[in-house]
Design a protein around this motif. Sequence first.
Motif, mmCIF file in Angstrom:
data_model
loop_
_atom_site.group_PDB
_atom_site.id
_atom_site.type_symbol
_atom_site.label_atom_id
_atom_site.label_comp_id
_atom_site.label_asym_id
_atom_site.label_seq_id
_atom_site.Cartn_x
_atom_site.Cartn_y
_atom_site.Cartn_z
ATOM 1 N N ALA A 88 0.779 -1.422 0.074
ATOM 2 C CA ALA A 88 0.333 -0.311 0.310
ATOM 3 C C ALA A 88 0.998 0.728 0.221
ATOM 4 C CB ALA A 88 -0.979 -0.115 1.398
ATOM 5 N N GLU A 130 -8.589 6.533 -3.624
ATOM 6 C CA GLU A 130 -7.083 6.074 -3.244
ATOM 7 C C GLU A 130 -7.116 6.383 -2.083
ATOM 8 O OE1 GLU A 130 -3.473 6.930 -5.708
ATOM 9 O OE2 GLU A 130 -4.868 6.745 -7.709
ATOM 10 N N VAL A 142 -8.632 3.628 0.138
ATOM 11 C CA VAL A 142 -7.804 1.911 -0.888
ATOM 12 C C VAL A 142 -6.468 1.562 0.956
ATOM 13 C CG1 VAL A 142 -7.149 0.513 -2.275
ATOM 14 C CG2 VAL A 142 -9.294 1.766 -2.004
ATOM 15 N N ASN A 143 -6.292 3.036 0.339
ATOM 16 C CA ASN A 143 -4.853 2.723 0.284
ATOM 17 C C ASN A 143 -4.939 2.750 2.297
ATOM 18 O OD1 ASN A 143 -3.134 2.799 -1.640
ATOM 19 N ND2 ASN A 143 -3.029 5.344 -0.894
ATOM 20 N N GLY A 168 -5.058 -0.762 3.227
ATOM 21 C CA GLY A 168 -3.767 -1.118 3.078
ATOM 22 C C GLY A 168 -3.003 -1.009 4.471
ATOM 23 N N GLN A 201 -6.674 -6.323 2.295
ATOM 24 C CA GLN A 201 -6.641 -6.677 0.368
ATOM 25 C C GLN A 201 -6.775 -5.829 0.125
ATOM 26 O OE1 GLN A 201 -4.354 -8.540 -1.324
ATOM 27 N NE2 GLN A 201 -4.877 -10.442 -0.359
ATOM 28 N N ARG A 202 -6.095 -5.067 -1.274
ATOM 29 C CA ARG A 202 -6.859 -3.571 -2.177
ATOM 30 C C ARG A 202 -8.257 -4.138 -2.547
ATOM 31 N NH1 ARG A 202 -3.328 0.459 -3.026
ATOM 32 N NH2 ARG A 202 -4.360 1.612 -4.758
ATOM 33 N N LYS A 203 -8.431 -5.386 -3.325
ATOM 34 C CA LYS A 203 -10.081 -5.862 -4.071
ATOM 35 C C LYS A 203 -11.190 -5.736 -2.307
ATOM 36 C CE LYS A 203 -11.899 -9.285 -6.800
ATOM 37 N NZ LYS A 203 -11.927 -10.531 -6.992
#
Lengths: 257, 323
Positions: A12, B109, B112-113, B116, B121-123
Amino acid sequence: MSWKEIWIAFKAVFIKEVLRFSRIWIQTILPPAITMSLYFIIFGNLIGRAIGKMGGFQYIDYIVPGLIMMSVITNSYSNVVSSFFSAKMHGNVQELLISPTPNIIILLGFVAGGVARGLGVGAVVTVVALFFTDLNIQHPIMTLLVVILTSFLFSTAGFINAIYAKSFDAVNIVPIFILTPLTYLGGVFYSVNMLPPFWRDVSLFNPILYMVNGFRYGILGISDITPTATFTLLFVFIGLLFSVAIFLLSRGIGLRD
Amino acid sequence: MAKNSDNLIKDKNPPALQIRNLKKTYDNGMVALNGIDLTIEQGDFFALLGANGAGKSTAIGAVCSLVNKTSGTIKVFGHDLDFERDMVKSFIGLVPQEFNFNIFEPVIEIIVNQGGYYGIQRKEAFRRAEALLKHLDLWDKHKQKARNLSGGMKRRLMIARALIHNPKLLILDEPTAGVDIEIRRSMWVFLKQLNSAGTTIILTTHYLEEAENMCKNIAILDNGEVIENSNMKQLLSHLQTERLVFDLKEPMATLPSSELFKIQFQDANTLEIELDKNSSLNFVFDFFNQHNIQILSMRNKRNRLEEFFMERISQNNKEKVSV
């Protein structure tokens, strides 16, 4: 965090860093390509013809490794220092500080971002260099190792600079007043064996000399410094700076108060 | 990890947050927290109030690992911050006072970051981010850069970001500052839903109406100390009087007096009455009728919590002066 979660956290931070400099490629990737083209034209072609050979190579061939290394060093450093300092100033570093992402992963994520930009710019400059000369890499593994370790080292140094920096001036002081002079005096354009003994000995205190020469040895097979000295210096400095960066992060210096 | 956080809570029912003798002195010698104690139970909707500089943000910063405490202990769901920092961090979601995201990044983003950083998980983070943004009415902006959002949208983005890892404790530091009333009310509804679903919420706000309407328990900080810590209803029941403001139909020159309540002019067209909370309003209207005073409208001078807050801060200051 489990190892899997730690890996996800690292990805990330890394992806965020790569996307950051990719989004602004006109500021991050293009300028070094243009600057290095000018170096190749002026120093390599025009002045280089008058200089003739150095270390048994045409002058343009001799300076190519140093110029590639110069762009790798400055871009690795400036990527991390500007990114982490901005994150600190705008407060978005808090996104990481409040999360369970371990400090070492935060550091590795930013450093990996710096290495990605350093290597990316290095690759672009190498492609530009191919328009002016042929490159026959003598020791590919050493070339790769030196460039990656150097990029890693200067990314870590940029991180430490960002932690201490309290203004954009402080971000620019090290690159302008320390990094650039050391790079220019680090044997990019000449062999230190050309210098009088006193200045040659003084030059040996410049760590960049070891990296430039290590990289030159990898590409051309010639160097003013032994490969062992290059790797010893790289590992010692990486160990030192990485430990300092982790210590600063864990104490929260410049970040948590 | 966030999914499993239920299993990581040590005791059966430890407090969501337990602070003991928390002190913070900054390098310049300023004492921001002077040994505060606070216990917030699971499922609570807790108001942490105080004037600017009272120590609210420092306390929140210490809990969220953004400020190094000088001494004291902080436990979140039974886990000590000093020994299980990563575990504690995984329980907490923070909506800070200032906008602190990268304004050049797209909305999706940013969220989502953040997922992380919590090992999501990104998905999966994308799936959760979509649900949150839809719930907060921001989905149509998810590809836009954050700098293009309005103030209210930025606040909602910070709430979505704080919720990406399903925190069990959500800390909101003035989440509705600068937000218009319509969005503020929709945020109240959203936060109440979250609280009903089991998320413990700590709220700091300057809108005391907000705290009064939403919070079950309350603490007031002043000069780095907790000067009040109790149940909202009990606390408001301590208020002995209520102040009402009456707008007059015609200006008055002289004011009749009453033995049942205090009455005074705010100006020639406005009267202020301080009434015992057990007294009937009928006395007031009888009084107006007797003196032929025509009233256009009436309202509370301040909301009740605001009244209490001002009294308590003032009392604390007097106590300090007398000491």
